[in-house]
Motif scaffolding. Structure first.
Motif, PDB file in Angstrom:
ATOM      1  N   LYS A 108       8.535  -3.585  31.337  1.00  0.00           N
ATOM      2  CA  LYS A 108       9.229  -4.328  30.282  1.00  0.00           C
ATOM      3  C   LYS A 108      10.554  -3.663  29.926  1.00  0.00           C
ATOM      4  O   LYS A 108      11.546  -4.336  29.632  1.00  0.00           O
ATOM      5  CB  LYS A 108       8.336  -4.426  29.039  1.00  0.00           C
ATOM      6  CG  LYS A 108       7.216  -5.442  29.146  1.00  0.00           C
ATOM      7  CD  LYS A 108       6.419  -5.525  27.848  1.00  0.00           C
ATOM      8  CE  LYS A 108       5.333  -6.579  27.934  1.00  0.00           C
ATOM      9  NZ  LYS A 108       4.546  -6.676  26.668  1.00  0.00           N
ATOM     10  N   SER A 111      13.635  -4.567  32.316  1.00  0.00           N
ATOM     11  CA  SER A 111      13.880  -6.003  32.481  1.00  0.00           C
ATOM     12  C   SER A 111      15.323  -6.338  32.818  1.00  0.00           C
ATOM     13  O   SER A 111      15.625  -7.475  33.194  1.00  0.00           O
ATOM     14  CB  SER A 111      13.467  -6.755  31.208  1.00  0.00           C
ATOM     15  OG  SER A 111      14.217  -6.282  30.095  1.00  0.00           O
ATOM     16  N   THR A 112      16.245  -5.379  32.706  1.00  0.00           N
ATOM     17  CA  THR A 112      17.649  -5.638  33.062  1.00  0.00           C
ATOM     18  C   THR A 112      17.887  -5.544  34.562  1.00  0.00           C
ATOM     19  O   THR A 112      18.991  -5.847  35.029  1.00  0.00           O
ATOM     20  CB  THR A 112      18.575  -4.633  32.354  1.00  0.00           C
ATOM     21  OG1 THR A 112      18.201  -3.298  32.740  1.00  0.00           O
ATOM     22  CG2 THR A 112      18.472  -4.760  30.845  1.00  0.00           C
ATOM     23  N   PHE A 128       4.554  -8.586  37.015  1.00  0.00           N
ATOM     24  CA  PHE A 128       5.849  -8.341  36.390  1.00  0.00           C
ATOM     25  C   PHE A 128       5.946  -9.114  35.083  1.00  0.00           C
ATOM     26  O   PHE A 128       5.535 -10.282  35.019  1.00  0.00           O
ATOM     27  CB  PHE A 128       6.985  -8.781  37.301  1.00  0.00           C
ATOM     28  CG  PHE A 128       7.245  -7.834  38.455  1.00  0.00           C
ATOM     29  CD1 PHE A 128       6.480  -6.694  38.644  1.00  0.00           C
ATOM     30  CD2 PHE A 128       8.270  -8.084  39.345  1.00  0.00           C
ATOM     31  CE1 PHE A 128       6.724  -5.826  39.692  1.00  0.00           C
ATOM     32  CE2 PHE A 128       8.526  -7.228  40.399  1.00  0.00           C
ATOM     33  CZ  PHE A 128       7.744  -6.100  40.582  1.00  0.00           C
ATOM     34  N   PRO A 129       6.503  -8.498  34.049  1.00  0.00           N
ATOM     35  CA  PRO A 129       6.805  -9.255  32.831  1.00  0.00           C
ATOM     36  C   PRO A 129       7.735 -10.416  33.149  1.00  0.00           C
ATOM     37  O   PRO A 129       8.571 -10.322  34.057  1.00  0.00           O
ATOM     38  CB  PRO A 129       7.475  -8.216  31.924  1.00  0.00           C
ATOM     39  CG  PRO A 129       7.030  -6.895  32.461  1.00  0.00           C
ATOM     40  CD  PRO A 129       6.862  -7.075  33.930  1.00  0.00           C
ATOM     41  N   SER A 130       7.610 -11.489  32.428  1.00  0.00           N
ATOM     42  CA  SER A 130       8.370 -12.706  32.735  1.00  0.00           C
ATOM     43  C   SER A 130       9.874 -12.464  32.707  1.00  0.00           C
ATOM     44  O   SER A 130      10.618 -13.026  33.526  1.00  0.00           O
ATOM     45  CB  SER A 130       7.995 -13.822  31.754  1.00  0.00           C
ATOM     46  OG  SER A 130       8.234 -13.409  30.411  1.00  0.00           O
ATOM     47  N   GLU A 131      10.346 -11.630  31.783  1.00  0.00           N
ATOM     48  CA  GLU A 131      11.790 -11.388  31.687  1.00  0.00           C
ATOM     49  C   GLU A 131      12.306 -10.656  32.920  1.00  0.00           C
ATOM     50  O   GLU A 131      13.370 -10.985  33.448  1.00  0.00           O
ATOM     51  CB  GLU A 131      12.110 -10.580  30.425  1.00  0.00           C
ATOM     52  CG  GLU A 131      13.610 -10.477  30.146  1.00  0.00           C
ATOM     53  CD  GLU A 131      13.902  -9.789  28.823  1.00  0.00           C
ATOM     54  OE1 GLU A 131      15.094  -9.596  28.506  1.00  0.00           O
ATOM     55  OE2 GLU A 131      12.934  -9.429  28.107  1.00  0.00           O
ATOM     56  N   LEU A 132      11.543  -9.681  33.396  1.00  0.00           N
ATOM     57  CA  LEU A 132      11.944  -8.970  34.608  1.00  0.00           C
ATOM     58  C   LEU A 132      11.892  -9.897  35.811  1.00  0.00           C
ATOM     59  O   LEU A 132      12.817  -9.925  36.641  1.00  0.00           O
ATOM     60  CB  LEU A 132      11.032  -7.765  34.835  1.00  0.00           C
ATOM     61  CG  LEU A 132      11.201  -7.017  36.165  1.00  0.00           C
ATOM     62  CD1 LEU A 132      12.601  -6.450  36.288  1.00  0.00           C
ATOM     63  CD2 LEU A 132      10.153  -5.919  36.308  1.00  0.00           C
ATOM     64  N   ASN A 135      14.873 -12.206  35.875  1.00  0.00           N
ATOM     65  CA  ASN A 135      16.186 -11.573  36.028  1.00  0.00           C
ATOM     66  C   ASN A 135      16.464 -11.104  37.449  1.00  0.00           C
ATOM     67  O   ASN A 135      17.628 -10.939  37.849  1.00  0.00           O
ATOM     68  CB  ASN A 135      16.315 -10.381  35.076  1.00  0.00           C
ATOM     69  CG  ASN A 135      16.630 -10.794  33.658  1.00  0.00           C
ATOM     70  OD1 ASN A 135      17.039 -11.921  33.415  1.00  0.00           O
ATOM     71  ND2 ASN A 135      16.414  -9.891  32.710  1.00  0.00           N
TER      72      ASN A 135
END
Length: 430
Positions: A108, A111-112, A128-132, A135
């Motif tokens: 998390k 995530s960038t 994987f977290p959704s944001e990662l 991206n």
């Protein structure tokens, strides 16, 4: 005056005695033991503290600023220029140690990331977290993460470059993955135990590279692949594909590399292939292609690699020596019903097929003397050595009888000498 002068020193002594305990509370420090601020402490890093801790959890050294540390054999890191702290944009984990593990908390914080690569990192996979996942633009997994699922890869919806090699993927087919990757430009899913059929219309129209080699894909090659006008590389080798090459394969005018080797494809080579001006690499080996080899292949000016071996081609090979010598690689062997015109091509070219008889059918290699022009003799140096051998055999034929006579004469002389010696010896003894 004398009393005054006597009282003053006593008062001074009294003051000094009372101040000594205070002074001793702070003992003097040696310059050699004084603590110095270390430039390598995490506080000197320009990276976001959360991401710094995430790298530490992955056993990545952070004693120096990760954003300014040169790449090593274990990791490659790139950061952006955001302030007050930089953020990771690229992370390559290479040759991971056994004690590395992924955690949701660490992922998390990362995530960038837009580029994430696992190379030779057989660590346990994690979602994987959704944001990662959203991206990431580039994802590589080479001999890493032990196993993956099609659902996991389908969540990488914004990936443009996907490379999964040497990792088993549990999925009913590549369509489960590719149907969701609408932006993918390069896809490599190789040696991944992938089953099912090739996708029909799930391809991104701008895709330029497809490598689905070394899997267990079945069925036919769909015509929809020939509609990918930006495709420059297509590798479907080492699968279980059947049927024929699409007749519209020539519509891939940007294609440079085409490999469908080690499948069960059949039929003839489509004539439309001649319409592929950029084709450099063509590998149709280890299939069941049949019919005659089209002469138009010799008109393809960009072609450098041509592999047609281990098929069922028949008839007379239509190429001349100038075309074959222009190629960097040419393989045509193990086509039992294929032959070459020995008046056009020399046996020295080591084609791996028989010469043709007067009816255009393969004949067995002639059983003549090694000096015969029709024999497979390799390069010119082999011819020279064989001619020398034949010359020596001929010369041996002329001088052989003389050597025999000489040997017999020597043997007879030895016997006569032995008899004379025995006679003389017997007389002396008598």
């Amino acid at each position: 005056m004398e009393e005054t002068s006597f009282v003053i020193p006593i008062s001074l002594i009294f003051v000094l005695l009372h101040t000594l305990p205070i002074l001793t509370l702070s003992p003097p420090t040696s310059p050699s033991k004084s603590p110095l601020p270390s430039p390598s402490t995490p506080s000197s890093s320009t990276l976001d503290p959360k991401q710094l801790r995430a790298l530490q959890s992955l056993n990545i050294p952070t004693s120096k600023d990760p954003c300014t540390t040169p790449k090593t054999l274990q990791n490659v890191i790139h950061c952006d220029n955001s302030k007050p702290f930089h953020h990771l944009t690229s992370l390559h984990l290479i040759n991971c140690s056994d004690d590395v593990s992924l955690s949701i908390t660490a992922l998390k914080s990362l995530s960038t990331l837009q580029d994430l690569q696992f190379i030779n990192c057989p660590i346990a996979p994690v979602s994987f977290p959704s944001e990662l996942a959203s991206n990431l633009k580039s994802f590589t997994c080479f001999n890493s993460l032990r196993k993956l699922t099609g659902v996991f890869l389908s969540h990488l919806v914004n990936v443009t470059d996907l490379n999964v090699t040497g990792v088993p993927i549990k999925a009913s087919g590549p369509v489960i993955i590719l149907a969701h990757l609408k932006k993918v430009n390069k896809v490599t899913i190789s040696n991944a135990n992938l089953t099912g059929n090739l996708p029909g219309k799930s391809w991104n129209s701008n895709i330029s590279h497809i490598d689905l080699s070394k899997n267990h894909l079945k069925g036919k090659i769909p015509n929809s692949i020939t509609e990918l006008e930006n495709l420059y590389s297509l590798d479907l080798s080492s699968n279980q594909l059947t049927g024929e090459l699409p007749t519209s394969i020539g519509d891939l005018i940007e294609l440079r590399n085409l490999s469908v080797s080690s499948n069960s494809l059949s039929g003839s080579i489509p004539e439309s292939i001649v319409s592929m001006p950029s084709l450099v690499y063509l590998d149709l080996s280890s299939n069941q292609f049949n019919g005659s080899i089209p002469k138009f292949l010799a008109d393809m000016k960009s072609l450098k690699y041509l592999n047609l071996e281990r098929n069922n081609f028949q008839g007379i090979l239509p190429f001349n020596s100038s075309f074959i010598k222009r190629l960097e690689v040419f393989k045509i062997g193990e086509n039992a019903n294929l032959c070459y015109n020995h008046t056009t091509l020399s046996s020295k070219m080591k084609l791996g097929i028989s010469p043709c008889d007067k009816n255009g059918l393969p004949i067995s290699p002639p059983t003549k003397s090694p000096s015969s022009d029709d024999d497979y003799s390799g390069d010119d140096s082999d011819d020279d050595s064989s001619s020398e051998d034949s010359t020596s055999k001929k010369s041996g034929g002329h001088h052989g009888p003389n050597k025999v006579v000489l040997g017999v004469a020597i043997a007879l002389s030895s016997i006569v000498f032995l008899i004379i010696f025995l006679i003389l010896l017997s007389r002396r003894c008598a």
